[in-house]
Write an enzyme that holds these catalytic residues in place. Structure first.
Site, mmCIF file in Angstrom:
data_model
loop_
_atom_site.group_PDB
_atom_site.id
_atom_site.type_symbol
_atom_site.label_atom_id
_atom_site.label_comp_id
_atom_site.label_asym_id
_atom_site.label_seq_id
_atom_site.Cartn_x
_atom_site.Cartn_y
_atom_site.Cartn_z
ATOM 1 N N ASP A 126 -5.556 -18.400 3.697
ATOM 2 C CA ASP A 126 -5.318 -16.970 3.454
ATOM 3 C C ASP A 126 -5.914 -16.647 2.081
ATOM 4 O O ASP A 126 -5.484 -17.200 1.067
ATOM 5 C CB ASP A 126 -3.794 -16.736 3.455
ATOM 6 C CG ASP A 126 -3.415 -15.319 3.083
ATOM 7 O OD1 ASP A 126 -2.231 -14.976 3.238
ATOM 8 O OD2 ASP A 126 -4.301 -14.544 2.638
ATOM 9 N N ASN A 153 -13.459 -0.858 3.862
ATOM 10 C CA ASN A 153 -14.194 0.195 4.581
ATOM 11 C C ASN A 153 -14.703 1.201 3.558
ATOM 12 O O ASN A 153 -14.353 1.132 2.375
ATOM 13 C CB ASN A 153 -13.284 0.873 5.635
ATOM 14 C CG ASN A 153 -12.022 1.434 5.016
ATOM 15 O OD1 ASN A 153 -12.072 2.222 4.074
ATOM 16 N ND2 ASN A 153 -10.882 0.983 5.513
ATOM 17 N N VAL A 212 -8.192 -8.650 6.436
ATOM 18 C CA VAL A 212 -8.135 -9.130 5.045
ATOM 19 C C VAL A 212 -7.880 -7.963 4.084
ATOM 20 O O VAL A 212 -7.183 -8.103 3.079
ATOM 21 C CB VAL A 212 -9.422 -9.915 4.694
ATOM 22 C CG1 VAL A 212 -10.643 -9.026 4.579
ATOM 23 C CG2 VAL A 212 -9.252 -10.718 3.426
ATOM 24 N N ASP A 213 -8.377 -6.780 4.427
ATOM 25 C CA ASP A 213 -8.138 -5.574 3.615
ATOM 26 C C ASP A 213 -6.632 -5.307 3.525
ATOM 27 O O ASP A 213 -6.056 -5.092 2.455
ATOM 28 C CB ASP A 213 -8.856 -4.388 4.281
ATOM 29 C CG ASP A 213 -9.059 -3.202 3.351
ATOM 30 O OD1 ASP A 213 -9.527 -2.163 3.854
ATOM 31 O OD2 ASP A 213 -8.759 -3.318 2.155
ATOM 32 N N SER A 258 -17.131 -8.747 7.997
ATOM 33 C CA SER A 258 -17.600 -8.059 9.208
ATOM 34 C C SER A 258 -17.304 -8.777 10.518
ATOM 35 O O SER A 258 -17.614 -8.236 11.592
ATOM 36 C CB SER A 258 -19.117 -7.782 9.153
ATOM 37 O OG SER A 258 -19.367 -6.579 8.454
ATOM 38 N N THR A 259 -16.725 -9.964 10.482
ATOM 39 C CA THR A 259 -16.558 -10.740 11.725
ATOM 40 C C THR A 259 -15.242 -10.458 12.425
ATOM 41 O O THR A 259 -14.951 -11.044 13.472
ATOM 42 C CB THR A 259 -16.653 -12.257 11.444
ATOM 43 O OG1 THR A 259 -15.539 -12.647 10.606
ATOM 44 C CG2 THR A 259 -17.969 -12.621 10.783
ATOM 45 N N GLY A 260 -14.431 -9.580 11.890
ATOM 46 C CA GLY A 260 -13.172 -9.238 12.567
ATOM 47 C C GLY A 260 -13.316 -7.903 13.272
ATOM 48 O O GLY A 260 -14.044 -7.771 14.256
HETATM 49 N N1 APR Z 1 -7.518 -14.307 4.495
HETATM 50 C C1 APR Z 1 -8.781 -14.671 4.855
HETATM 51 N N2 APR Z 1 -9.422 -14.164 5.920
HETATM 52 C C2 APR Z 1 -8.770 -13.232 6.660
HETATM 53 C C3 APR Z 1 -7.456 -12.784 6.341
HETATM 54 C C4 APR Z 1 -6.839 -13.368 5.211
HETATM 55 N N3 APR Z 1 -5.594 -13.022 4.822
HETATM 56 N N4 APR Z 1 -7.090 -11.847 7.270
HETATM 57 C C5 APR Z 1 -8.114 -11.736 8.129
HETATM 58 N N5 APR Z 1 -9.124 -12.571 7.778
HETATM 59 C C6 APR Z 1 -10.416 -12.784 8.415
HETATM 60 C C7 APR Z 1 -10.559 -12.358 9.845
HETATM 61 O O1 APR Z 1 -10.001 -13.330 10.724
HETATM 62 C C8 APR Z 1 -12.082 -12.302 9.952
HETATM 63 O O2 APR Z 1 -12.594 -13.609 10.145
HETATM 64 O O3 APR Z 1 -11.368 -11.997 7.718
HETATM 65 C C9 APR Z 1 -12.502 -11.825 8.562
HETATM 66 C C10 APR Z 1 -12.913 -10.354 8.494
HETATM 67 O O4 APR Z 1 -12.121 -9.609 9.399
HETATM 68 P P1 APR Z 1 -11.559 -8.143 9.018
HETATM 69 O O5 APR Z 1 -10.519 -8.280 7.982
HETATM 70 O O6 APR Z 1 -11.214 -7.466 10.302
HETATM 71 O O7 APR Z 1 -12.806 -7.427 8.319
HETATM 72 P P2 APR Z 1 -14.090 -6.736 8.960
HETATM 73 O O8 APR Z 1 -14.474 -7.330 10.258
HETATM 74 O O9 APR Z 1 -15.088 -6.730 7.840
HETATM 75 O O10 APR Z 1 -13.606 -5.244 9.264
HETATM 76 C C11 APR Z 1 -13.327 -4.408 8.153
HETATM 77 O O11 APR Z 1 -11.233 -3.706 9.068
HETATM 78 O O12 APR Z 1 -9.258 -4.053 7.975
HETATM 79 C C12 APR Z 1 -10.223 -3.107 8.247
HETATM 80 O O13 APR Z 1 -10.212 -1.619 6.373
HETATM 81 C C13 APR Z 1 -10.939 -2.649 7.008
HETATM 82 O O14 APR Z 1 -12.149 -0.932 8.114
HETATM 83 C C14 APR Z 1 -12.259 -2.226 7.560
HETATM 84 C C15 APR Z 1 -12.525 -3.239 8.656
#
Ligand code: APR
Length: 183
Positions: free
Chosen positions: A18, A32, A41-42, A130-132
């Site tokens: 984490d 974003n 992660v945001d 960007s992978t989530g």
């Molecule tokens: N620690 C590390 N990695 C994390 C955590 C954490 N606590 N939580 C999630 N992740 C991973 C996810 O599993 C993924 O592999 O971070 C990676 C990015 O995923 P997202 O957080 O969904 O980010 P992204 O794909 O860039 O989308 C960004 O999602 O949360 C919103 O406000 C954000 O609109 C923006 C969008």
């Protein structure tokens, strides 16, 4: 933990965890364009870091408007075990052509590293940007991240002592570890 020395004194490592628990100078947030926070992660960074981070984000957007994709800005880290949070906006995979998406994702990494060094950071931790929610293919994202960071640190010997790729799942961890071994 796999370590890949670039030969320039900067250690590149992949680890599972984490990102809000990682003790580094700068944590990178997958934000974003509005910097209002979100999920993933945001959400974790704002939840664990506290309101001071959101307040700084609001000041930044009030002063300069929403971020561009590929851009990065820096705030304090609130309650997190870091000095700074660098907020960067990754591309949304289905909204751009693959080549443009790859270019924009690479910009997230290089812009974040530039801000880290400009703020005297020596250690930086990245999530898999960007992978989530943004749906970027994890293989292409990992390759882009590793190649961008390796190229960046090779051109700036010793400016950073460590870059961590913090993975939240084993699929990403395996990709980063394989990528760091093969590059
Ligand atoms: N620690 C590390 N990695 C994390 C955590 C954490 N606590 N939580 C999630 N992740 C991973 C996810 O599993 C993924 O592999 O971070 C990676 C990015 O995923 P997202 O957080 O969904 O980010 P992204 O794909 O860039 O989308 C960004 O999602 O949360 C919103 O406000 C954000 O609109 C923006 C969008």
């Amino acid at each position: 933990m796999t370590e890949d020395k670039t030969g320039q004194g900067t250690s590149l490592q992949a680890q599972m965890g984490d990102i809000t628990k990682i003790e580094v100078d700068a944590l990178v947030n997958a934000a974003n364009t509005s910097l209002i926070g979100g999920g993933g992660v945001d959400g974790a960074i704002h939840r664990e870091g506290g309101d001071s981070i959101r307040s700084e984000c609001q000041e930044i957007v009030a002063a300069q408007g929403p971020l561009e994709v590929g851009q990065a800005v820096i705030t304090g880290a609130g309650r997190l075990p870091a000095r700074y949070v660098i907020h960067t906006v990754g591309p949304i995979w289905h909204e751009v052509a693959p080549e443009e998406g790859t270019r924009l994702l690479a910009s997230c990494y290089s812009e974040s590293l530039g801000l880290a060094v400009a703020n005297d950071c020596e250690t930086v931790a990245f999530p898999c940007i960007s992978t989530g929610a943004y749906g970027f293919p994890i293989g292409l994202a990992a390759t882009t991240a590793i190649r961008t960071v390796q190229k960046w640190v090779a051109a700036r010997p010793g400016e950073l002592s460590e870059v961590l790729f913090v993975c939240f799942d084993s699929s990403n961890l395996h990709l980063y570890r394989a990528g760091l071994r093969s590059e």
